[in-house]
Enzyme design. Structure first.
Site, PDB file in Angstrom:
ATOM      1  CE1 TYR A 204      45.982  44.292  48.719  1.00  0.00           C
ATOM      2  CE2 TYR A 204      46.342  45.059  50.965  1.00  0.00           C
ATOM      3  CZ  TYR A 204      46.063  45.334  49.638  1.00  0.00           C
ATOM      4  OH  TYR A 204      45.872  46.635  49.236  1.00  0.00           O
TER       5      TYR A 204
ATOM      6  CE  LYS B 258      48.788  45.803  46.706  1.00  0.00           C
ATOM      7  NZ  LYS B 258      48.696  46.598  45.475  1.00  0.00           N
TER       8      LYS B 258
ATOM      9  CE  LYS C 190      65.420  45.104  31.832  1.00  0.00           C
ATOM     10  NZ  LYS C 190      65.126  44.164  30.738  1.00  0.00           N
TER      11      LYS C 190
ATOM     12  CG  ASP D  94      45.076  37.510  35.290  1.00  0.00           C
ATOM     13  OD1 ASP D  94      45.931  38.232  35.847  1.00  0.00           O
ATOM     14  OD2 ASP D  94      44.652  36.461  35.800  1.00  0.00           O
ATOM     15  CB  VAL D  95      48.386  42.563  34.742  1.00  0.00           C
ATOM     16  CG1 VAL D  95      47.607  43.573  33.926  1.00  0.00           C
ATOM     17  CG2 VAL D  95      48.058  42.665  36.231  1.00  0.00           C
TER      18      VAL D  95
ATOM     19  CE1 TYR E 238      62.192  43.293  37.390  1.00  0.00           C
ATOM     20  CE2 TYR E 238      62.097  44.637  35.410  1.00  0.00           C
ATOM     21  CZ  TYR E 238      62.018  43.402  36.016  1.00  0.00           C
ATOM     22  OH  TYR E 238      61.784  42.278  35.269  1.00  0.00           O
TER      23      TYR E 238
ATOM     24  CE  LYS F 188      48.692  32.921  38.750  1.00  0.00           C
ATOM     25  NZ  LYS F 188      47.865  31.929  38.025  1.00  0.00           N
TER      26      LYS F 188
ATOM     27  CG  LEU G  50      46.612  51.893  40.925  1.00  0.00           C
ATOM     28  CD1 LEU G  50      47.342  52.593  39.787  1.00  0.00           C
ATOM     29  CD2 LEU G  50      45.479  52.763  41.422  1.00  0.00           C
TER      30      LEU G  50
HETATM   31  P1  NAD Z   1      39.538  47.696  43.474  1.00  0.00           P
HETATM   32  O1  NAD Z   1      39.287  46.269  43.796  1.00  0.00           O
HETATM   33  O2  NAD Z   1      38.368  48.576  43.251  1.00  0.00           O
HETATM   34  O3  NAD Z   1      40.490  47.841  42.211  1.00  0.00           O
HETATM   35  C1  NAD Z   1      41.427  46.872  41.815  1.00  0.00           C
HETATM   36  C2  NAD Z   1      41.309  46.672  40.311  1.00  0.00           C
HETATM   37  O4  NAD Z   1      42.324  45.749  39.884  1.00  0.00           O
HETATM   38  C3  NAD Z   1      39.958  46.069  39.913  1.00  0.00           C
HETATM   39  O5  NAD Z   1      39.420  46.776  38.813  1.00  0.00           O
HETATM   40  C4  NAD Z   1      40.318  44.632  39.523  1.00  0.00           C
HETATM   41  O6  NAD Z   1      39.414  44.091  38.586  1.00  0.00           O
HETATM   42  C5  NAD Z   1      41.729  44.809  39.000  1.00  0.00           C
HETATM   43  N1  NAD Z   1      42.533  43.585  39.038  1.00  0.00           N
HETATM   44  C6  NAD Z   1      42.743  42.771  40.098  1.00  0.00           C
HETATM   45  N2  NAD Z   1      43.527  41.739  39.756  1.00  0.00           N
HETATM   46  C7  NAD Z   1      43.824  41.921  38.443  1.00  0.00           C
HETATM   47  C8  NAD Z   1      44.609  41.177  37.494  1.00  0.00           C
HETATM   48  N3  NAD Z   1      45.229  40.045  37.839  1.00  0.00           N
HETATM   49  N4  NAD Z   1      44.704  41.642  36.223  1.00  0.00           N
HETATM   50  C9  NAD Z   1      44.080  42.787  35.862  1.00  0.00           C
HETATM   51  N5  NAD Z   1      43.322  43.523  36.701  1.00  0.00           N
HETATM   52  C10 NAD Z   1      43.198  43.085  37.982  1.00  0.00           C
HETATM   53  O7  NAD Z   1      40.449  48.254  44.666  1.00  0.00           O
HETATM   54  P2  NAD Z   1      41.043  49.712  44.929  1.00  0.00           P
HETATM   55  O8  NAD Z   1      40.663  50.103  46.290  1.00  0.00           O
HETATM   56  O9  NAD Z   1      40.735  50.601  43.813  1.00  0.00           O
HETATM   57  O10 NAD Z   1      42.605  49.397  44.951  1.00  0.00           O
HETATM   58  C11 NAD Z   1      43.456  49.756  43.871  1.00  0.00           C
HETATM   59  C12 NAD Z   1      44.897  49.543  44.276  1.00  0.00           C
HETATM   60  O11 NAD Z   1      45.211  50.369  45.399  1.00  0.00           O
HETATM   61  C13 NAD Z   1      45.227  48.120  44.688  1.00  0.00           C
HETATM   62  O12 NAD Z   1      46.534  47.786  44.230  1.00  0.00           O
HETATM   63  C14 NAD Z   1      45.220  48.172  46.208  1.00  0.00           C
HETATM   64  O13 NAD Z   1      46.045  47.212  46.773  1.00  0.00           O
HETATM   65  C15 NAD Z   1      45.725  49.583  46.446  1.00  0.00           C
HETATM   66  N6  NAD Z   1      45.267  50.090  47.768  1.00  0.00           N
HETATM   67  C16 NAD Z   1      44.015  50.567  47.933  1.00  0.00           C
HETATM   68  C17 NAD Z   1      43.632  51.026  49.193  1.00  0.00           C
HETATM   69  C18 NAD Z   1      42.270  51.626  49.445  1.00  0.00           C
HETATM   70  O14 NAD Z   1      42.007  52.009  50.585  1.00  0.00           O
HETATM   71  N7  NAD Z   1      41.380  51.779  48.485  1.00  0.00           N
HETATM   72  C19 NAD Z   1      44.521  50.972  50.275  1.00  0.00           C
HETATM   73  C20 NAD Z   1      45.776  50.443  50.057  1.00  0.00           C
HETATM   74  C21 NAD Z   1      46.166  50.015  48.798  1.00  0.00           C
END
Ligand code: NAD
Ligand code: UDP
Length: 312
Positions: free
Chosen positions: A146, A150, A106, A57-58, A160, A92, A74
């Site tokens: 959300y 972001k 960094k 968990d990052v 940073y 978080k 991501l």
């Molecule tokens: P997704 O839910 O498939 O992927 C998110 C990944 O992050 C998952 O594998 C999840 O397990 C992991 N994750 C979540 N919280 C975590 C944590 N605390 N520690 C470690 N891993 C964690 O969603 P996605 O559509 O692939 O989105 C990926 C990124 O792109 C996200 O940051 C999302 O906000 C951004 N995004 C996606 C879209 C879209 O349309 N798909 C649009 C805008 C932004």
């Protein structure tokens, strides 16, 4: 060749990114806690010594042994269904997770890439949305967990960059779809396709006149890599500027899948944005990138994926 850390690398977009990075010769360290991701998205790389996976968990301190050239952050649930289910985790990972990922960059003098979102524009009053628009966000509504995480992540990334001199890239991702979305993800394209394939009612929220502009995953990843490799900090919108109402999307999905499903109407979620479409001027001029996959082609490929997953 670079050594790239991808947080959220087992998710929908992150796993496609891992594929492209490995294909071009980079080494990938994938970090994911699997809250919305899956091993199935990355297991085809197990055994490749340029790929490693760390379940973590990052939002807690990130430790990566060895040198790191690039950190691509991501990690974050992205479906509105999750905004209600795990709101604190989302805040978080956008706040603490981004801080930790920036710290890793960094310490290693690495380039940092932030996956931000069109949700920073909220329910936009400007259409289409250029990067200069500051947005119209309800901080205390259900989407605020959300959207604000972001927006905080973007602010932290730019701090940073300015204060610590970290080289950064910020992408604002507009609705992206494709193979490896979870069938139960809850976002509109996966919902409509899985419903259509099973002959279930297609659940249009509200009257279906709200719009989105849908980008196919291959285009999205190509745009992100162009941003990563180029000289522009961003934020830069990456998406497709072909705009559709949800009723139009439902018709495309029904047509592509040759489905007998009927459309049903359900309540519109609180603060659901009315219109969304990226202004792609920055992406096309600064990155020489533009989307190439039209909705019907992308939906066809995505429907094939879901048919396999559902065993239809
Ligand atoms: P997704 O839910 O498939 O992927 C998110 C990944 O992050 C998952 O594998 C999840 O397990 C992991 N994750 C979540 N919280 C975590 C944590 N605390 N520690 C470690 N891993 C964690 O969603 P996605 O559509 O692939 O989105 C990926 C990124 O792109 C996200 O940051 C999302 O906000 C951004 N995004 C996606 C879209 C879209 O349309 N798909 C649009 C805008 C932004
Ligand atoms: N939506 C819908 N039916 C569904 C899921 C979503 O009509 O089964 C609508 C939702 O209300 C929104 C649009 O589709 O107007 C896009 O929703 P999604 O959750 O995919 O992403 P958003 O852009 O809202 O984050």
């Amino acid at each position: 060749m670079a050594r790239v850390v991808v947080t959220g690398g087992a998710g929908f977009l992150g796993s496609h990114l891992c594929d492209r990075l490995l294909e071009r010769g980079d080494e990938v360290v994938c970090i994911d806690n699997l809250v919305t991701g899956s091993i199935g998205n990355i297991e085809h790389h197990f055994g490749d010594d340029r790929f490693s996976f760390n379940r973590h968990d990052v939002s807690n301190h990130i430790w990566v042994p060895g040198e790191v050239d690039v950190v691509m952050h991501l990690a974050s649930p992205a479906s509105p269904v999750d905004f209600a289910r795990i709101p604190i985790q989302i805040l978080k990972v956008g706040g603490l997770g981004t801080h930790n990922a920036l710290g890793l960059a960094k310490d290693n003098d690495a380039r940092f890439f932030l996956a931000s979102t069109s949700e920073v524009y909220g329910d936009p009053l400007v259409h289409p949305q250029p990067e200069t628009y500051w947005g119209n966000v309800n901080p205390i509504g259900p989407r605020g967990v959300y959207d604000e995480s972001k927006r905080f992540a973007e602010a932290m990334t730019m701090a940073y960059h300015r204060h610590h001199g970290v080289e950064v890239r910020v992408v604002r991702i507009f609705n992206t779809y494709g193979p490896r979305m979870r069938p139960e993800d809850g976002r509109v394209v996966s919902n409509f396709i899985t419903q259509a394939l099973q002959g279930l009612p297609i659940t249009v929220y509200g009257d279906g006149s709200q719009s989105r502009s849908f980008c196919y995953v291959d285009d999205q990843i190509a745009g992100q890599l162009a941003l990563l490799d180029g000289d522009h900090t961003g934020p830069i919108n990456i998406g497709n500027d072909q705009e559709f109402t949800m009723l139009e999307l439902a018709e495309v999905v029904i047509g592509v899948t040759n489905s007998s499903s009927e459309i049903t109407f359900e309540p519109l979620p609180v603060d659901d944005p009315t219109r969304r479409k990226p202004d792609l001027t920055e992406a096309t001029t600064k990155l020489s990138w533009k989307p190439t996959v039209d909705l019907r082609t992308g939906v066809t490929a995505t429907a094939e994926h879901f048919a396999g997953v559902l065993g239809i």
